[in-house]
Design a protein around this motif. Structure first.
Motif, short mmCIF file in Angstrom:
data_model
loop_
_atom_site.label_atom_id
_atom_site.label_comp_id
_atom_site.label_asym_id
_atom_site.label_seq_id
_atom_site.Cartn_x
_atom_site.Cartn_y
_atom_site.Cartn_z
N LYS B 115 30.98 37.82 21.84
CA LYS B 115 29.58 37.66 22.22
C LYS B 115 29.55 37.31 23.69
O LYS B 115 30.39 36.54 24.14
CB LYS B 115 28.96 36.49 21.44
N MET B 116 28.58 37.86 24.44
CA MET B 116 28.42 37.46 25.84
C MET B 116 27.61 36.16 25.84
O MET B 116 26.44 36.16 25.48
CB MET B 116 27.68 38.54 26.63
N VAL B 117 28.21 35.05 26.23
CA VAL B 117 27.48 33.77 26.25
C VAL B 117 26.83 33.52 27.61
O VAL B 117 25.92 32.71 27.73
CB VAL B 117 28.36 32.58 25.82
N THR B 118 27.34 34.19 28.67
CA THR B 118 26.64 34.27 29.96
C THR B 118 26.80 35.73 30.38
O THR B 118 27.41 36.52 29.66
CB THR B 118 27.29 33.38 31.05
N HIS B 119 26.29 36.09 31.58
CA HIS B 119 26.39 37.49 31.98
C HIS B 119 27.83 37.91 32.25
O HIS B 119 28.13 39.09 32.30
CB HIS B 119 25.49 37.78 33.19
N SER B 120 28.74 36.95 32.39
CA SER B 120 30.13 37.34 32.69
C SER B 120 31.18 36.66 31.80
O SER B 120 32.37 36.77 32.08
CB SER B 120 30.44 37.06 34.16
N ILE B 121 30.75 35.97 30.76
CA ILE B 121 31.73 35.31 29.87
C ILE B 121 31.57 35.82 28.45
O ILE B 121 30.55 35.59 27.80
CB ILE B 121 31.58 33.78 29.89
N ALA B 122 32.60 36.53 27.97
CA ALA B 122 32.65 36.99 26.58
C ALA B 122 33.51 36.02 25.79
O ALA B 122 34.53 35.55 26.29
CB ALA B 122 33.25 38.38 26.52
N VAL B 123 33.09 35.69 24.56
CA VAL B 123 33.85 34.75 23.72
C VAL B 123 33.93 35.31 22.31
O VAL B 123 32.91 35.71 21.73
CB VAL B 123 33.17 33.36 23.69
N THR B 124 35.15 35.35 21.75
CA THR B 124 35.31 35.72 20.34
C THR B 124 35.35 34.43 19.52
O THR B 124 35.58 33.34 20.08
CB THR B 124 36.64 36.48 20.13
N PRO B 125 35.15 34.51 18.20
CA PRO B 125 35.22 33.31 17.36
C PRO B 125 36.57 32.60 17.52
O PRO B 125 36.64 31.37 17.55
CB PRO B 125 35.04 33.84 15.94
N GLU B 126 37.66 33.37 17.65
CA GLU B 126 38.99 32.77 17.81
C GLU B 126 39.07 32.00 19.13
O GLU B 126 39.63 30.90 19.20
CB GLU B 126 40.08 33.85 17.81
N GLU B 127 38.49 32.59 20.20
CA GLU B 127 38.52 31.91 21.49
C GLU B 127 37.65 30.65 21.47
O GLU B 127 37.98 29.65 22.11
CB GLU B 127 38.06 32.86 22.61
N ALA B 128 36.54 30.70 20.72
CA ALA B 128 35.67 29.51 20.63
C ALA B 128 36.47 28.33 20.09
O ALA B 128 36.34 27.20 20.57
CB ALA B 128 34.46 29.81 19.74
N GLU B 129 37.33 28.59 19.09
CA GLU B 129 38.19 27.53 18.54
C GLU B 129 39.11 26.98 19.63
O GLU B 129 39.34 25.77 19.72
CB GLU B 129 39.05 28.09 17.39
N ILE B 130 39.66 27.89 20.44
CA ILE B 130 40.58 27.46 21.51
C ILE B 130 39.83 26.60 22.53
O ILE B 130 40.33 25.56 22.97
CB ILE B 130 41.23 28.68 22.19
N TYR B 131 38.60 27.00 22.89
CA TYR B 131 37.82 26.20 23.84
C TYR B 131 37.57 24.80 23.28
O TYR B 131 37.60 23.81 24.00
CB TYR B 131 36.48 26.89 24.17
N ARG B 132 37.31 24.71 21.97
CA ARG B 132 37.08 23.39 21.36
C ARG B 132 38.36 22.54 21.42
O ARG B 132 38.31 21.34 21.66
CB ARG B 132 36.58 23.54 19.93
N LYS B 133 39.52 23.20 21.24
CA LYS B 133 40.78 22.45 21.33
C LYS B 133 41.02 21.97 22.77
O LYS B 133 41.56 20.88 22.98
CB LYS B 133 41.96 23.33 20.89
N ILE B 134 40.62 22.80 23.74
CA ILE B 134 40.76 22.38 25.15
C ILE B 134 39.92 21.13 25.40
O ILE B 134 40.40 20.14 25.95
CB ILE B 134 40.33 23.53 26.10
N ALA B 135 38.66 21.17 24.93
CA ALA B 135 37.76 20.03 25.14
C ALA B 135 38.30 18.79 24.45
O ALA B 135 38.14 17.66 24.95
CB ALA B 135 36.36 20.37 24.63
#
Lengths: 135, 163
Positions: B115-135
């Protein structure tokens, strides 16, 4: 004849092409590639190389004019540069016009030198020139 | 290594980085981290040119962690550009402690469920999990385009997009 590819962030390349054609008329073998903010560098690279093939095949070669050293458009042009196509960064309208007027007879290497020289000469302070002329 | 800033950006070194981020975060070196990029001789040649005079290293995740522990690495103020969120997470798990973590650009990979969450950032469900782990390593993830932008919470943006 040398084919020319303009490469930029967003619509600058297309705009430069339109501006140049306003001055010197419609051009053959002049392509514009503008990067979309969501584009991957790999996709941009493919687009640049296919544009280069379309303007440079069957003539004396190609020249890439990119908007800025260090931007994704110039980064994506780096593969073509390593393969021998001159890539000049910091394109401006005086550079493009001079290139278009000289490309019938110049080689890509000669045209690259023309681009560097005319691009640099094209950046100038009008006020200072006017006061020089008046004084 | 004083990692003054970690940026997650699959466009690596480009206009936004060289014109504003390097000076805004006070970096004296750029380290680009990704195993594939570090093995690509063309990228290793091109990227330092793109950095326009800022000393630049193109390293694998392991090499980045080694550099961080080296005497030279400890002296320098470094802007780390992780190509992918998974690279950033591996660096944090390896002990890197950047002052802040910002998401720059993530061009979509065709064929993935992004999904494009901004005009230049695409995020897949798998990547969303990784971002949460980073946070979860103690960071408020931001997605500022320019250093002066208002910092928003990237995880909140993911939630608003159903990720």
């Amino acid at each position: 004849m040398v084919g020319v590819v303009l490469v930029s962030h967003g619509p600058l390349a297309e705009g430069l092409k339109a501006a140049a054609e306003m001055i010197v008329g419609p051009q053959e073998r002049l392509a514009a590639v503008g990067m979309d903010p969501a584009a991957a560098v790999e996709a941009l690279r493919a687009e640049i190389e296919s544009a280069l093939a379309s303007v440079a095949e069957g003539v004396d070669g190609g020249l890439i004019l990119a908007d800025m050293l260090g931007g994704s458009p110039s980064n994506a042009s780096g593969y073509a540069a390593l393969a021998g196509t001159p890539v000049i960064c910091g394109v401006n309208l005086p550079m493009l016009l001079e290139v278009l007027m000289r490309r019938e007879t110049a080689s890509p290497g000669e045209l690259a030198a023309v681009a560097l020289e005319s691009g640099r000469r094209g950046v100038t302070d009008l006020g200072a020139q006017l006061s020089g002329a008046a004084g | 290594m004083a990692v003054v800033h970690m940026r997650i950006d699959n466009r690596l070194i480009h206009g936004q980085v060289t014109t504003s981020w390097v000076s805004a975060v006070g970096a004296d070196r750029i380290v680009v981290t990704n195993d594939d990029v570090a093995r690509d001789p063309v990228q290793k040649l091109l990227l330092p040119q793109a950095a326009r005079g800022v000393p630049t290293s193109i390293l694998s995740v392991e090499e980045t962690l080694e550099f961080a522990r080296s005497p030279q690495g400890e002296k320098e103020k470094v802007l780390v550009i992780a190509k992918l969120p998974s690279d950033a997470l591996r660096l944090l798990e390896g002990g890197l402690k950047p002052r802040e973590v910002n998401v720059g650009n993530q061009a979509p990979t065709p064929g993935t469920r992004f999904k494009m969450v901004t005009h230049s950032i695409a995020v897949t469900p798998e990547e969303a999990e990784i971002y949460r782990k980073i946070a979860a390593h103690g960071y408020t993830l931001t997605c500022k385009m320019m250093p002066s932008d208002r910092p928003g919470d990237f995880l909140e943006l993911l939630r608003r997009n159903g990720l």
